[in-house]
Design a protein around this motif. Structure first.
Motif, mmCIF file in Angstrom:
data_model
loop_
_atom_site.group_PDB
_atom_site.id
_atom_site.type_symbol
_atom_site.label_atom_id
_atom_site.label_comp_id
_atom_site.label_asym_id
_atom_site.label_seq_id
_atom_site.Cartn_x
_atom_site.Cartn_y
_atom_site.Cartn_z
ATOM 1 N N ILE A 88 -51.685 -77.115 19.583
ATOM 2 C CA ILE A 88 -51.913 -78.500 20.353
ATOM 3 C C ILE A 88 -52.027 -78.372 21.558
ATOM 4 O O ILE A 88 -53.009 -79.184 22.232
ATOM 5 C CB ILE A 88 -50.693 -79.605 20.073
ATOM 6 N N PHE A 89 -51.195 -77.522 22.514
ATOM 7 C CA PHE A 89 -51.654 -77.467 23.866
ATOM 8 C C PHE A 89 -52.892 -77.002 23.996
ATOM 9 O O PHE A 89 -53.706 -77.420 24.964
ATOM 10 C CB PHE A 89 -50.415 -76.417 24.344
ATOM 11 N N THR A 90 -53.138 -75.945 23.122
ATOM 12 C CA THR A 90 -54.746 -75.188 23.527
ATOM 13 C C THR A 90 -55.580 -76.098 23.518
ATOM 14 O O THR A 90 -56.783 -76.300 24.054
ATOM 15 C CB THR A 90 -54.776 -74.041 22.584
ATOM 16 N N THR A 91 -55.545 -76.994 22.169
ATOM 17 C CA THR A 91 -56.605 -78.026 21.808
ATOM 18 C C THR A 91 -56.791 -78.966 23.173
ATOM 19 O O THR A 91 -57.820 -79.497 23.706
ATOM 20 C CB THR A 91 -56.398 -78.721 20.742
ATOM 21 N N ILE A 92 -55.465 -79.505 23.630
ATOM 22 C CA ILE A 92 -55.552 -80.511 24.752
ATOM 23 C C ILE A 92 -56.245 -79.810 26.237
ATOM 24 O O ILE A 92 -57.095 -80.321 26.396
ATOM 25 C CB ILE A 92 -54.084 -81.057 24.939
ATOM 26 N N LEU A 93 -55.792 -78.605 26.278
ATOM 27 C CA LEU A 93 -56.265 -78.065 27.599
ATOM 28 C C LEU A 93 -57.596 -77.836 27.444
ATOM 29 O O LEU A 93 -58.514 -77.804 28.493
ATOM 30 C CB LEU A 93 -55.537 -76.758 27.776
ATOM 31 N N THR A 101 -56.017 -83.959 36.322
ATOM 32 C CA THR A 101 -55.809 -83.733 37.786
ATOM 33 C C THR A 101 -55.405 -84.747 38.579
ATOM 34 O O THR A 101 -55.308 -85.994 38.464
ATOM 35 C CB THR A 101 -57.451 -83.702 38.783
ATOM 36 N N GLY A 102 -54.028 -84.179 39.327
ATOM 37 C CA GLY A 102 -53.093 -85.375 39.941
ATOM 38 C C GLY A 102 -51.991 -85.631 39.181
ATOM 39 O O GLY A 102 -51.164 -86.420 39.722
ATOM 40 N N TYR A 103 -51.751 -85.267 38.106
ATOM 41 C CA TYR A 103 -50.395 -85.609 36.991
ATOM 42 C C TYR A 103 -49.870 -84.314 36.900
ATOM 43 O O TYR A 103 -49.094 -84.130 36.092
ATOM 44 C CB TYR A 103 -51.218 -85.915 35.542
ATOM 45 N N GLY A 104 -49.557 -83.674 37.844
ATOM 46 C CA GLY A 104 -48.611 -82.556 37.931
ATOM 47 C C GLY A 104 -49.007 -81.182 37.498
ATOM 48 O O GLY A 104 -48.381 -80.261 37.130
ATOM 49 N N GLY A 105 -50.306 -81.329 37.401
ATOM 50 C CA GLY A 105 -51.140 -79.890 37.057
ATOM 51 C C GLY A 105 -51.327 -80.357 35.551
ATOM 52 O O GLY A 105 -50.517 -80.502 34.583
ATOM 53 N N GLY A 108 -48.833 -77.835 33.103
ATOM 54 C CA GLY A 108 -47.583 -78.626 32.699
ATOM 55 C C GLY A 108 -47.675 -79.714 31.833
ATOM 56 O O GLY A 108 -46.586 -80.013 30.579
ATOM 57 N N THR A 109 -48.564 -80.911 32.095
ATOM 58 C CA THR A 109 -48.757 -82.182 31.565
ATOM 59 C C THR A 109 -49.259 -81.675 30.279
ATOM 60 O O THR A 109 -48.643 -82.466 29.169
ATOM 61 C CB THR A 109 -49.700 -82.911 32.120
ATOM 62 N N SER A 110 -50.133 -80.790 29.766
ATOM 63 C CA SER A 110 -50.585 -80.629 28.496
ATOM 64 C C SER A 110 -49.441 -79.975 27.727
ATOM 65 O O SER A 110 -49.229 -80.243 26.383
ATOM 66 C CB SER A 110 -51.671 -79.425 28.461
ATOM 67 N N LEU A 115 -45.445 -80.433 23.523
ATOM 68 C CA LEU A 115 -44.072 -80.402 22.874
ATOM 69 C C LEU A 115 -43.596 -81.710 22.294
ATOM 70 O O LEU A 115 -42.848 -81.922 21.277
ATOM 71 C CB LEU A 115 -43.219 -79.838 23.944
ATOM 72 N N LEU A 116 -43.843 -82.718 23.159
ATOM 73 C CA LEU A 116 -43.391 -83.872 22.641
ATOM 74 C C LEU A 116 -43.930 -84.663 21.579
ATOM 75 O O LEU A 116 -43.341 -85.043 20.450
ATOM 76 C CB LEU A 116 -43.665 -85.230 23.617
#
Length: 157
Positions: A88-93, A101-105, A108-110, A115-116
């Motif tokens: 899921i992380f890789t798909t989002i990224l 941009t601007g949401y803490g990177g 980390g956000t992805s 994880l959630l």
């Protein structure tokens, strides 16, 4: 083929960090840092070992996936869940990193979103869904209204 390799890196990053953290008792931060140093260092010194596209994207995907592997074993203890979060992380990224941009990177956000998503799966499988927390909240509010105010207003009719 390159996309498949990136998904594999996401899975390996999350599960390897969790494995080193839990089995070798190195701690979440140290596990993430050691494995990321190995992967990024190898690709820094030997960039010709993979295509330029992979040399550019493997380190950030591994770093972000290692954030997922930093999860406590009390919260997520299955390797399937970690692998799913890595996918899921890789798909989002790969698809939306420019929007973070601007949401803490983006990493980390992805990782947090992935994880959630995995951690919320048991709530969707339960027969009571998410009403448990809502019912507890309602009970607490009604209890406080009965004690604290003369006029009781039922917000949850």
């Amino acid at each position: 083929m390159e996309t498949f390799i990136l998904y594999l890196v996401g899975i390996i990053g999350s599960t390897a960090t969790y494995y080193v953290n839990t089995k070798f008792h190195q701690g979440a931060v140290r596990s993430s840092a050691m494995l990321t140093l190995l992967v990024a260092g190898f690709l820094h010194f030997f960039p010709q070992s993979v295509s330029p596209y992979l040399a550019q994207y493997i380190p950030p995907i591994f770093i972000g996936a290692s954030f997922i592997g930093m999860v406590s074993k009390n919260q997520l203890s299955t390797y399937f869940g970690l692998a799913l979060a890595g996918v899921i992380f890789t798909t989002i990224l790969l698809n939306t990193s420019k929007f973070f941009t601007g949401y803490g990177g983006a990493l980390g956000t992805s990782a947090c979103i992935a994880l959630l998503v995995v951690l919320s799966i048991p709530y969707f499988k339960s027969p009571r869904k998410m009403t448990v927390g809502f019912l507890q909240l309602r009970k607490t509010i009604l209890k406080k209204q009965g004690k604290d105010s003369k006029r009781r207003v039922d917000l949850f009719k």
